[in-house]
Design an enzyme around this catalytic site. Sequence first.
Site, short mmCIF file in Angstrom:
data_model
loop_
_atom_site.label_atom_id
_atom_site.label_comp_id
_atom_site.label_asym_id
_atom_site.label_seq_id
_atom_site.Cartn_x
_atom_site.Cartn_y
_atom_site.Cartn_z
CE LYS A 128 -38.35 -63.81 70.86
NZ LYS A 128 -38.14 -63.04 72.10
CG ASP A 168 -41.72 -61.54 71.65
OD1 ASP A 168 -42.07 -61.10 70.53
OD2 ASP A 168 -40.65 -61.22 72.19
#
Length: 447
Positions: A128, A168
């Site tokens: 991430k 995202d």
Amino acid sequence: MYDDLTLEHFMEGLVKRNPHEPEFHQAVKEVAESVIPFINKNPQYKLAHILERMTEPDKVVSFRVSWEDDDGNIRINRGYRVQFNNSIGPYKGGLRFDPSVNLSVLKFLGFEQTFKNSLTTLPIGAGKGGSDFNPKGKSDREIMRFCQSFMTQLYQHIGPNMDVPAGDIGVGSREISYLFGQYKRLTHQFESVLTGKSLEFGGSLIRTEATGYGNAYFMQAMLAHQKEEIAGKACLVSGSGNVALHCAEKIIQLGGKVLTLSDSSGTLYVAEGIDQTKLDIIKDVKTRQRKRLSVLTEQFTCEFYEGKKPWHIQAELAFPCATQNELTEQDAITLADNGCIAVSEGANMPCTPESVQIFSERGVLYAPGKASNAGGVAVSALEMSQNSIRMSWSEQELEQKLHDIMQQIHDQCVKYGSKNGQINYVDGANIAGFIKVADAMLAYGVV
């Protein structure tokens, strides 16, 4: 002989090593509560300290992002990439551009991604990343300059067999395009190094819809296991971003009655249900500029509850699709009192631990996000596959693959979460996700 691992001792060590990271602590504790009893029954994992190793990222990269705004001012942001675990494939996970981004949030998301990606059954590891940059209110040129500067720092840490980021919050196809363009400029390579790309240069159909559609499919599978269905049931959806809107769209297609959407200013409530026509107005498909929900009272019959979340409204199904910790203990009590029978998370960790406990005590089916919102990363992995074989699948083929993957995830949760005739989807998702990664880590030895 080793003593049994205890949750208290494990968490004490984790918090000491990772101070001031509450989101990460919460995510790890939720998993540890499920897998520690399993580890104690399977000593090979305990002796190899697999959980301790799994909660320590492989690598954390932090870097300065310098860029120039339209007025000629030099601006500074911080960029990150947390490469959490690549035991079953290259690191895979989104980039988030939002002021809330910090190391705790990214470690929580990367840790969750480890289990989510494992559950998809596809060969992808977990990572991430992102920045505290806020794209809202910025011009296209400012966003382009930021993305180019961000990629100039990141490109040496990613690659098609190393780490494949995606989008995202704050990172859509525009940002992915700017990032990919800079990667191509720096490396002189056209590689599958980012997913969520535009269709013109290797993107996949239904990627935008995948997380929301997948969440609805998981609810469908969970209800079918109980001889129930979405059709005819009143549904609450929170959020109004891609996940929420496409979750609502698929619920409508499956015959459910969507009563709500929400944003930071409050909740839109449509007593007769949001149909596809109203959803198109909300999405504003012509301009692709989403309106604030509060202004929609002028366009069709509805109510707007300013400053409120949707959980006080009576319904049978709930789909929290906005942000982490949005659904509290009191919200869970209200939902259960109002006859809610199932909750499926579209966002990452939107339900607090206290609310999850209420669902368990009151017999409300609860699907954790690592299982129910895995559709997005699943289609990202399918995009990687399409890029590798230099071909693309049709929308119908991809949606069928997505449906099948969500069913497989559900079946894994049932396999590992069934006990005394009941299914604990949290335990099932955590243990199923853990086993695949843990067995790979054991096979590699001490690395």
